[in-house]
Design a protein around this motif. Structure first.
Motif, PDB file in Angstrom:
ATOM      1  N   ARG A 211       0.828  -1.205   0.000  1.00 20.47           N
ATOM      2  CA  ARG A 211       0.000   0.000   0.000  1.00 20.47           C
ATOM      3  C   ARG A 211       0.865   1.259   0.000  1.00 20.47           C
ATOM      4  NH1 ARG A 211      -4.205   0.069   4.685  1.00 20.47           N
ATOM      5  NH2 ARG A 211      -4.428   2.176   3.770  1.00 20.47           N
ATOM      6  N   GLU A 214       2.224   1.893  -3.445  1.00 13.98           N
ATOM      7  CA  GLU A 214       1.181   2.405  -4.337  1.00 13.98           C
ATOM      8  C   GLU A 214       0.886   3.875  -4.047  1.00 13.98           C
ATOM      9  OE1 GLU A 214      -3.486   1.410  -5.450  1.00 13.98           O
ATOM     10  OE2 GLU A 214      -2.338   0.081  -4.130  1.00 13.98           O
ATOM     11  N   MET A 215       0.797   4.217  -2.771  1.00 13.05           N
ATOM     12  CA  MET A 215       0.518   5.606  -2.411  1.00 13.05           C
ATOM     13  C   MET A 215       1.664   6.518  -2.828  1.00 13.05           C
ATOM     14  SD  MET A 215      -1.244   5.070   1.320  1.00 13.05           S
ATOM     15  CE  MET A 215      -1.402   6.828   1.573  1.00 13.05           C
ATOM     16  N   GLU A 216       2.877   6.082  -2.663  1.00 13.56           N
ATOM     17  CA  GLU A 216       4.027   6.894  -3.085  1.00 13.56           C
ATOM     18  C   GLU A 216       3.995   7.120  -4.593  1.00 13.56           C
ATOM     19  OE1 GLU A 216       7.345   4.765  -1.653  1.00 13.56           O
ATOM     20  OE2 GLU A 216       7.244   5.592   0.393  1.00 13.56           O
ATOM     21  N   ARG A 218       1.331   7.144  -6.541  1.00 17.04           N
ATOM     22  CA  ARG A 218       0.257   8.092  -6.838  1.00 17.04           C
ATOM     23  C   ARG A 218       0.667   9.516  -6.487  1.00 17.04           C
ATOM     24  NH1 ARG A 218      -4.932   6.269  -3.832  1.00 17.04           N
ATOM     25  NH2 ARG A 218      -5.611   8.300  -4.697  1.00 17.04           N
ATOM     26  N   LEU A 288      -2.931  12.670   0.541  1.00 18.84           N
ATOM     27  CA  LEU A 288      -2.115  11.492   0.285  1.00 18.84           C
ATOM     28  C   LEU A 288      -0.898  11.453   1.196  1.00 18.84           C
ATOM     29  CD1 LEU A 288      -2.233  11.276  -3.626  1.00 18.84           C
ATOM     30  CD2 LEU A 288      -3.329   9.739  -1.983  1.00 18.84           C
ATOM     31  N   SER A 291      -1.948  10.212   4.684  1.00 19.56           N
ATOM     32  CA  SER A 291      -2.163   8.759   4.671  1.00 19.56           C
ATOM     33  C   SER A 291      -0.845   8.010   4.582  1.00 19.56           C
ATOM     34  CB  SER A 291      -3.073   8.368   3.489  1.00 19.56           C
ATOM     35  OG  SER A 291      -4.333   8.968   3.623  1.00 19.56           O
ATOM     36  N   LEU A 292       0.029   8.525   3.805  1.00 20.81           N
ATOM     37  CA  LEU A 292       1.334   7.875   3.665  1.00 20.81           C
ATOM     38  C   LEU A 292       2.113   7.931   4.965  1.00 20.81           C
ATOM     39  CD1 LEU A 292       3.394   6.545   1.798  1.00 20.81           C
ATOM     40  CD2 LEU A 292       4.212   8.832   1.161  1.00 20.81           C
ATOM     41  N   ASP A 295       0.536   5.332   7.387  1.00 16.04           N
ATOM     42  CA  ASP A 295       0.902   3.960   7.032  1.00 16.04           C
ATOM     43  C   ASP A 295       2.378   3.707   7.303  1.00 16.04           C
ATOM     44  OD1 ASP A 295      -1.649   3.393   6.301  1.00 16.04           O
ATOM     45  OD2 ASP A 295      -1.334   3.657   4.134  1.00 16.04           O
TER      46      ASP A 295
END
Length: 636
Positions: A211, A214-216, A218, A288, A291-292, A295
């Protein structure tokens, strides 16, 4: 008539036999039944011996484990190792685990107990079809669970594992294997739980890492597409927006051409659109990024937990440790020979006591004078001891010795005591006419009648014996005379024949005998005729003591019909043989026929055993007297 007879004119009372308790009563019961008790205990010993031969010897081995004071476990919520004090519930749970089928299955598989003939009974069986391996293993588990126990030692954390097996080495091996398997399993289960937690953490770390990647990606794409890495671009757009707004306002104030104003508006709209898109992109970037960051923090925490568990797994300790290692015993623990022999003796004694109690409760034979008075309402007026014969051919000679030659023998003293009692109770001054009978045959009435005659003759009395037991003629045979052929009616009606039938027994003193033909009928009216009464008066004048021997009351009718010729009747009861029912029925029959009963004479008493039941006679001093210490009054 005598006072001893008057007291017996009321109806005899048959009382239920009460159970007597007390130290002396119990002591006498045990003393007279000591042979039965000894036999019962010997039988108990024999049963114990047979049990020892049947019971297979088993050796006992013991191993001890101590549970840890602190219980270590994984917290499934936080995925961390926690420690807590060992509770009673945990101890009971561990005991149940040690006694579980699954644990026993594991130990049985480790020791390969299916090949042990003790645990697997099918190995030595010849059954067809042969059970499957699964069925055999189930039988092994049942036998194994029955072969060991797990017990807690007081309030401590120590658990004793006790194993019983016919082989000493196998008993010790099984006890140690149970302990070691439990300890190894506890450590293995702990490590397995930690490994499972590490694996779960790794899965979560991997998922979270994906995850994050993927976030990085995006976030990078968003920055690249919106040029968010150029922080001055936003300021430039806002400055351009302000400049274009000022130009548009100036053009309106100067009334510029519409074409110029429209161009300014179009340019202003383009700048506003670019600024709006950049602001939206910046907001998306901020979301983002948050959230990053979250996580990343979660990812780092999971990594830290995983690293901590991987570090602690090498320091895990089992929940128990073995403090006592079982060794092969030198002698079997079961069967316990002293205990089994003790139980055999105790069991035999209990059975013997029960049999003695039943024997005493259901024994209805007459044993004591107190018994006849208390339960039957019959006074005992004499106790006659037993004459022992070494050989049957010595019976006649020994009897003559005891009755005629040994004047101070216990047998003679008992007879004289009885004669003294009876003669003192007669109020008449003429002779004493006494009939002797019994309830059943073989009670010794004929022997006792003849002995009384000999005893009376030794004291100088003129004695006449009348043998009215015409079926056996015991008196006639004992005196050595011949049985006449004349009937009672022929003898009683002819004076000459009557005088001829009275034969002397000179061998025993002044004793004469009157007898009649074998199995002849004796009519009652013969003695009630004037001729018969005159003969009776003549006999009373000629003799001091007249003894009449009649047939048993319950065996023939002569006693009930002819005993009324006497002043009174004495009823003979054989000690330890005559039953209370027979004696009471005979006395009731005599009472119903209005025959005066003087009392009961206990005959053939073994004085060595009589003292175990009553003290109405003394065997050492040779004195046998009637029991006059207990006066019984039958109910009206």
């Amino acid at each position: 008539m005598s006072s001893i007879v008057d007291s017996q004119q009321e109806q005899y009372a048959f009382a239920e036999r009460p159970i007597q308790f007390g130290f002396f009563a119990i002591f006498k019961v045990l003393r007279r039944n000591w042979i039965w008790l000894t036999l019962a205990m010997l039988l108990g010993l024999g049963a114990a011996y047979l049990a020892l031969q049947v019971i297979q010897p088993k050796y006992a081995a013991r191993s001890t484990i101590i549970l840890a004071k602190v219980e270590t476990r994984i917290n499934p919520t936080e995925t961390t190792i926690e420690n807590s004090d060992t509770s009673l519930i945990h101890i009971e749970t561990e005991i149940d685990f040690l006694r579980s089928v699954e644990f026993a299955r594991k130990v049985a598989s480790e020791l390969n107990l299916i090949s042990d003939t003790y645990f697997n009974p099918y190995l030595s069986a010849t059954e067809t079809p042969v059970p499957t391996d699964e069925q055999q293993f189930e039988a092994v588990l049942v036998r194994m669970l029955n072969s060991y126990t797990v017990e807690r030692r007081g309030e401590s954390l120590a658990l004793d594992i006790r194993v019983r097996h016919p082989d000493a080495v196998m008993a010790a091996q099984l006890a140690n294997t149970l302990s070691s398997t439990y300890i190894d399993d506890s450590l293995r289960d702990k490590k397995k739980a930690v490994q499972y937690s590490i694996s779960e953490l790794w899965d979560r770390i991997t998922l979270l890492g994906g995850r994050l990647s993927e976030m990085e990606a995006r976030l990078a794409e968003l920055i690249r597409e919106n040029e968010l890495d150029d922080t001055s671009l936003g300021d430039e757009l806002r400055a351009e927006l302000n400049r274009l707004t000022s130009i548009l306002n100036l053009a309106r104030d100067q009334n510029a051409s519409s074409i110029r104003i429209n161009e300014s508006k179009q340019r202003l709209a383009e700048v506003e659109t670019k600024l709006e898109e950049r602001t939206r992109a910046e907001l998306t970037q901020s979301k983002l990024q948050r959230s990053l960051d979250a996580d990343l923090a979660r990812y780092q925490a999971l990594v830290d937990r995983r690293n901590a568990l991987e570090t602690q797994i090498d320091f895990l300790q089992p929940d128990a440790r073995q403090v006592t290692v079982a060794s092969a015993p030198l002698k079997p623990a079961t069967p316990n020979r002293p205990v089994i022999f003790t139980l055999g003796i105790a069991g035999g004694l209990i059975v013997g006591l029960a049999l003695v109690l039943l024997r005493e409760l259901f024994d209805r034979r007459v044993w004591t004078g107190t018994q006849t008075m208390q339960y039957l309402g019959l006074r005992t007026i004499g106790y006659v001891p037993r004459i022992r014969y070494w050989r049957k051919r010595d019976k006649q000679e020994l009897f003559l010795s005891r009755t005629s030659r040994q004047e101070n023998s216990p047998y003679q003293l008992a007879l004289r005591s009885l004669l003294t009692l009876l003669s003192n109770q007669i109020r008449k001054k003429d002779s004493m006419v006494m009939a002797v009978t019994s309830a059943l045959a073989n009670e010794g009435k004929t022997t006792l009648t003849f002995s009384l005659a000999v005893s009376a003759a030794q004291e100088g009395h003129r004695v006449l014996l009348i043998d009215l037991d015409i079926h056996r003629h015991g008196l006639t045979r004992m005196s050595g005379c011949e049985i006449p052929k004349e009937t009672p009616q022929e003898i009683w009606e002819d004076q000459n024949v009557f005088d001829a039938q009275i034969v002397p027994c000179t061998r025993f003193g002044q004793i004469n005998l009157l007898s009649f033909a074998q199995d002849s009928i004796i009519p009652r009216r013969v003695f009630n005729t004037p001729r018969g009464k005159a003969i009776l008066r003549k006999l009373r004048a000629s003799y001091d003591v007249i003894l009449i021997d009649t047939a048993p009351v319950l065996a023939a009718d002569e006693a009930n019909r002819l005993a009324s010729l006497a002043d009174f009747v004495i009823l003979i009861a054989r000690w330890g043989r005559t039953s209370e029912d027979a004696l009471g029925t005979a006395a009731e029959a005599l009472r119903f026929n209005q025959i005066p009963l003087a009392g009961v004479v206990l005959n053939d008493i073994d004085m060595r055993r009589y003292s175990l039941r009553d003290y109405g006679a003394h065997r050492a001093g040779g004195y046998y007297a009637y029991n006059n210490g207990y006066i019984y009054k039958p109910p009206r």
